[in-house]
Design a protein around this motif. Structure first.
Motif, PDB file in Angstrom:
ATOM      1  N   GLY A   1       0.729  -1.217  -0.118  1.00 36.44           N
ATOM      2  CA  GLY A   1      -0.064   0.020  -0.025  1.00 36.44           C
ATOM      3  C   GLY A   1       0.853   1.379  -0.151  1.00 36.44           C
TER       4      GLY A   1
ATOM      5  N   PHE B   1     -12.828   3.598   6.404  1.00 38.69           N
ATOM      6  CA  PHE B   1     -12.647   2.309   6.211  1.00 38.69           C
ATOM      7  C   PHE B   1     -12.779   1.527   7.555  1.00 38.69           C
TER       8      PHE B   1
ATOM      9  N   ALA C   1      -1.724   3.936   2.315  1.00 35.77           N
ATOM     10  CA  ALA C   1      -2.403   2.766   2.522  1.00 35.77           C
ATOM     11  C   ALA C   1      -1.356   1.700   3.206  1.00 35.77           C
TER      12      ALA C   1
ATOM     13  N   ALA D   1      -5.105  -3.244   4.083  1.00 31.39           N
ATOM     14  CA  ALA D   1      -6.513  -3.014   4.848  1.00 31.39           C
ATOM     15  C   ALA D   1      -6.436  -1.777   5.467  1.00 31.39           C
TER      16      ALA D   1
ATOM     17  N   TRP E   1     -11.950  -7.630   5.397  1.00 36.61           N
ATOM     18  CA  TRP E   1     -11.424  -6.350   4.557  1.00 36.61           C
ATOM     19  C   TRP E   1     -12.585  -6.675   3.347  1.00 36.61           C
TER      20      TRP E   1
ATOM     21  N   ASN F   1     -12.096  -5.636   0.083  1.00 36.76           N
ATOM     22  CA  ASN F   1     -11.469  -6.039  -1.174  1.00 36.76           C
ATOM     23  C   ASN F   1     -12.192  -5.015  -2.280  1.00 36.76           C
ATOM     24  N   PHE F   2     -11.492  -5.227  -3.431  1.00 30.01           N
ATOM     25  CA  PHE F   2     -11.823  -3.838  -4.529  1.00 30.01           C
ATOM     26  C   PHE F   2     -11.613  -4.590  -5.881  1.00 30.01           C
TER      27      PHE F   2
ATOM     28  N   ASP G   1      -3.805  -2.640  -5.492  1.00 27.17           N
ATOM     29  CA  ASP G   1      -4.157  -2.503  -4.294  1.00 27.17           C
ATOM     30  C   ASP G   1      -5.563  -2.931  -4.001  1.00 27.17           C
ATOM     31  N   GLY G   2      -6.003  -2.984  -2.736  1.00 29.01           N
ATOM     32  CA  GLY G   2      -7.416  -3.441  -2.444  1.00 29.01           C
ATOM     33  C   GLY G   2      -7.498  -4.533  -2.647  1.00 29.01           C
ATOM     34  N   SER G   3      -6.571  -5.668  -2.802  1.00 28.02           N
ATOM     35  CA  SER G   3      -6.489  -7.010  -3.004  1.00 28.02           C
ATOM     36  C   SER G   3      -7.110  -7.363  -4.277  1.00 28.02           C
ATOM     37  N   ARG G   4      -6.952  -6.384  -5.390  1.00 32.10           N
ATOM     38  CA  ARG G   4      -7.765  -6.509  -6.744  1.00 32.10           C
ATOM     39  C   ARG G   4      -7.105  -7.195  -7.578  1.00 32.10           C
TER      40      ARG G   4
ATOM     41  N   GLU H   1      -4.952  -8.460   1.771  1.00 35.72           N
ATOM     42  CA  GLU H   1      -4.989  -7.578   2.943  1.00 35.72           C
ATOM     43  C   GLU H   1      -5.831  -8.089   4.294  1.00 35.72           C
TER      44      GLU H   1
END
Lengths: 158, 746
Positions: free
Chosen positions: B256, B332, B362, B365, B446, B448-449, B513-516, B706
């Motif tokens: 992050g 968040f 970031a 998470a 979390w 996630n994204f 990011d965002g575990s995407r 995350e």
């Protein structure tokens, strides 16, 4: 400040370079010799990413001067494989997913190699203490320790 | 996006443990990271940073530095226009101070010189006239009405009347009647917590190499998102995005922290001024002082529980300081705080405040670990007070499919109950404990994204496949992407090569990011493969002289769909590729999407610790992670995320913290004094992957990167409370603090 001429051996090759007296061995290896495998993570000897072998001992190359390499025997991660044959540790790190981002990997491989040369059958605790000077922020060390154990077994022919 | 077909569950390649494609480069030292790249004529850039926590910059004299032989350019904020956009201006002002230095380490000038030594000498010749101002670094002090004002007028319309001058935004979530909920409780506990900021601690310091001339730029840098870097830098430099090409190097960790820019605009401006390529590599102390650690926090939690373990109401107030520029991180935290629970009455309120500290970035998470630490600690203490089993209580209250989440939406398919049950059934949960040992559990969550994603898949003449994607590979994602392409096409994994490209070669991709990435890039890859399959079937239909619909794809071959289609031998992908030029030209598949349906993620951690009564030192003796991956595309790397995140959380819980002196200066800006866990501090980290498919992905994948940092803070605190009979309400639980608490208990 006058530059210093240094004759040394890196991964078995005779190497000469010229560097300022205050330049680190790490910078000399990276910028004069062209070996970028050793990394600077902290510049203070706390992370181990710049670990190389010098005269049989592992050192943080960020804490050694380039000039100190005169007549020395230096080994870096670039010297671990032979042709396209990876060292057992290198292969084990790939097979056991012992790297994520990989920035600490060269230093850890060099340190682990010296451990296995001294002790072919280290315990988990011995591996953990030997590698305590090499920070890895990605893996949590679990897979690194396992990869060293597997490589050690391979090298013993177990 | 919901796929009409049930998510795939039978796989040939996905779920195996193949070798990563970048493995050999990384174990031989060949991989090129941020600091490893150089070009002819390159200059060395270095940055002058504020020695004060808060100071007005009355004047900067750069003339002596400019006059030094070997110095090719010196810049200050005067070399940049002021962006109209607030966000861009903040990013720029964080890269180089304008008017005021807002924290110890804030950049105030930069030089480019023929070598590092000259650059360092030049920095000493820059004279800055500072007027030192009062500063504030503590979160509660920063929120006080009479606190030193970090930046004027940064509160947005969400901030209620009566807040201190540093509060920038306010968030509130929840539902139900809190008062009625608390009335039903047999026991209500109210506790306050504080956590210190921690740093992502990636081993690779930030590095970049910039060339800028004639209004065009090229930038090579270690980043989690080259497209976002382009957006920020082009905006700051006042140039068209098309005129700046950004290439991501291999990245030596980010978590992050490499989602924004710090030195990149400075290198571009130095290059513009000197007309030479400029490389800047941060030193480690610069990384600590002038990049983004996480927030520090102060939280009040109130939870009511019946004597049989039902949570009747939960309320939390969260206060985060995220450094000298506005951030939204508390939002968040406030959303995540109670996400693991199915509650009739819940409320969270969150305030973000400015302080004289580096702007938070970031960190895995963001905002969630410290919020959930507070909630999970109180839940655990309620269990202790009421004599209840902490796992049973979590199961009783767990969010499940159809639960109205504490932050608003209704959960779809989620894996929390399965994860808790797996933890409860695991031998770890009932293993005997030794003297001075205790076991703690915690849930984690979390969001996630998904986000903007663009993938190009090209069939080579020999039937192999090249994939071009735009997200730096931070933990093995190239392997996962190649695996999903191989799976969909029905070809071996080693017939696919995935590369990460520069900003000129694909449409915009959001940051890694965002575990995407495995979710969104994987989804786009599968769709790109499906598009290529469609083209291939069309080509084969043409060759066979039958309808396109009469050709189907199976295991890497085009086949006629049944006897009515005709009697043709299946054509392999290699055969189709070999004659592509005769059937219409090159074959490719693309997919562009703003991916939704990322699917939330839950984890449960079990931690056994031993607290030394003589020293207060805590040793982790056993640790097990249970987490729902949706589908683990490459189990090794899923486990790696679970283990790595856990250890970062362990560091946060036990030892890591930003320490500021009375003077507002960071006192531990190196790995000696900011000590992250080392190999000898830890046991093996056991992992249990659960696979509750995410209906938003064709293979059921959800993000995994995350969630693993969320539970360790509370898991360790809960374990310490059982091992030592004391409960701290602040992190880190360093030995002196634990020892003091044990001694005062007697």
């Amino acid at each position: 400040m006058k530059n210093i001429h240094v004759s040394t051996t890196v991964n078995g090759d005779e190497v000469e370079f010229v560097c300022p007296p205050n330049e680190t061995l790490l910078d000399a290896l990276r910028d004069r010799v062209g070996l970028k495998g050793a990394k600077e993570g902290c510049g203070t000897g706390d992370c181990g990413a710049c670990t190389v072998e010098m005269n049989g001992e592992i050192v943080c190359s960020c804490l050694i001067l380039g000039a100190e390499a005169q007549d020395a025997e230096i080994k870096t991660v670039e010297g671990m494989s032979t042709g396209d044959a990876l060292h057992a540790l290198q292969q084990s790190f790939i097979d056991n997913a012992a790297l994520q981002c990989g920035i600490c990997t060269p230093g850890i491989l060099v340190a682990a190699k010296t451990l296995l040369e001294r002790n072919p059958d280290p315990s988990e605790t011995e591996i953990r203490y030997w590698l305590a000077g090499n920070l890895c922020r990605c893996t949590g060390y679990d897979k690194i320790i396992k990869a060293v154990q597997v490589a050690a077994a391979d090298m013993r022919g177990a | 996006m919901n796929f009409p077909a049930k998510t795939k569950t039978d796989f040939k390649v996905v779920g195996t443990r193949v070798a990563r494609p970048d493995g050999v480069d990384k174990v031989t030292g060949r991989a090129l990271y941020g600091a490893d790249f150089s070009v002819p004529g390159m200059l060395t850039g270095r940055v002058l940073r504020s020695p004060h926590a808060h100071a007005r910059i009355k004047a900067i004299d750069i003339s002596a530095a400019e006059a030094l032989a070997g110095v090719k350019a010196v810049i200050t904020s005067d070399d940049f226009d002021v962006p109209e956009d607030d966000f861009l201006r903040d990013v720029q002002d964080n890269c180089i101070a304008r008017g005021k230095a807002l924290y110890h380490g804030h950049a105030v000038a930069a030089v480019a010189a023929k070598d590092a030594e000259t650059a360092r000498a030049a920095l000493k010749l820059i004279k800055v006239d500072y007027e030192v101002l009062p500063h504030v670094t503590d979160v509660d002090a920063a929120m006080a009405a009479d606190a030193p004002v970090v930046q004027e007028g940064r509160a947005d319309e969400s901030v209620p009347e009566g807040c201190g001058p540093n509060v920038t935004n306010f968030h509130e979530f929840g539902h139900g009647d809190l008062e009625a909920g608390f009335t039903k409780a047999d026991l209500i506990l109210e506790r306050s917590f504080k956590t210190e900021a921690t740093h992502q601690g990636y081993i690779e310091p930030h590095a970049c190499l910039a060339t800028m001339a004639d209004g065009r730029g090229d930038l090579w840098c270690c980043t989690q998102g080259q497209f976002f870097v382009r957006e920020l830098c082009a905006g700051i430099m006042g140039m068209e995005a098309s005129q700046l090409r950004v290439t991501a190097s291999e990245i030596g960790g980010g978590f992050g922290g490499k989602t924004t820019v710090f030195i990149e605009p400075l290198a571009l401006a130095l290059s513009r001024k000197s007309n030479r390529p400029v490389k800047i590599v941060m030193t480690r102390d610069e990384v600590f002082r002038a990049t983004g650690p996480t927030v520090s926090s102060s939280t009040d939690v109130k939870i009511g529980m019946t004597k049989d373990g039902r949570i009747t109401a939960g309320d939390a107030q969260l206060r985060y300081q995220g450094g000298a520029f506005p951030c939204q991180t508390v939002s968040f935290g406030a959303q995540a705080a109670f996400a693991a629970y199915d509650l009739e009455a819940v409320r969270t309120q969150g305030w973000n405040a400015l302080a004289n500290r580096p702007k938070e970035a970031a960190y895995r998470a963001p905002g969630a670990p410290v919020a959930i630490y507070a909630v999970e600690s109180v839940v655990d203490e309620l269990c202790q007070e009421l004599g209840l089993d902490p796992m049973e209580v979590r199961l009783k209250n767990a969010a499940r499919d159809g639960t109205k989440a504490s932050y608003g939406p209704t959960f779809d398919q989620i894996g929390l109950v399965a994860t808790l049950e797996a933890a409860q059934a695991h031998p770890h949960y009932t293993a005997p404990l030794g003297e001075n040992q205790g076991r703690g559990i915690s849930c984690g969550f979390w969001f996630n994204f998904g986000g903007n994603t663009c993938v190009s898949l090209n069939l080579n003449n020999d039937g192999t496949v090249g994939i071009t994607e735009g997200n730096p590979d931070i933990g093995g994602s190239r392997a996962s992407i190649s695996m999903m392409a191989a799976e969909e096409l029905g070809i071996p994994y080693d017939k696919v090569r995935t590369v990460i490209t520069d900003t000129n070669s694909l449409g915009h991709n959001d940051v890694t990011d965002g575990s995407r990435v495995t979710f969104a890039v994987g989804l786009a890859t599968i769709e790109a493969a499906r598009a290529a399959i469609q083209v291939m079937c069309r080509r084969v239909a043409k060759i066979w002289g039958i309808d396109e619909e009469a050709v189907y794809w199976e295991d890497g071959y085009a086949k006629p769909s049944g006897p009515n289609a005709g009697n043709f031998d299946p054509m392999s992908i290699a055969e189709i590729a070999a004659i592509a030029s005769e059937t219409g030209g090159p074959i490719a598949g693309h997919h562009e999407v703003n991916a939704e349906g990322a699917g939330v993620s839950f984890g449960v951690h079990l931690a056994d610790v031993e607290v030394d009564p003589e020293t207060g030192a805590t040793k982790v003796v056993r640790y097990t992670v249970f987490q729902d991956a949706g589908k683990a595309v490459h189990p090794d790397y899923v486990e790696g995320q679970m283990q790595g995140g856990s250890v970062q959380g362990i560091g946060w819980a036990l030892n890591e913290e930003y320490i500021y002196g009375e003077d507002g200066k960071l006192q531990n800006d190196g790995f000696l004094d900011y000590r992250v866990p080392v190999a000898s501090d830890l046991p093996m980290i056991d992992t249990v992957i659960l696979e509750i498919p995410n209906p938003g992905h064709p293979y059921g994948v959800r993000g995994v990167g995350e969630t693993s940092i969320v539970p360790p803070l509370a898991a360790l605190s809960n374990a310490v409370s059982r091992a030592a009979g004391i409960r701290l309400h602040e992190l880190p639980m360093s030995p002196p603090k634990i020892l003091k608490a044990m001694m005062s208990k007697g």
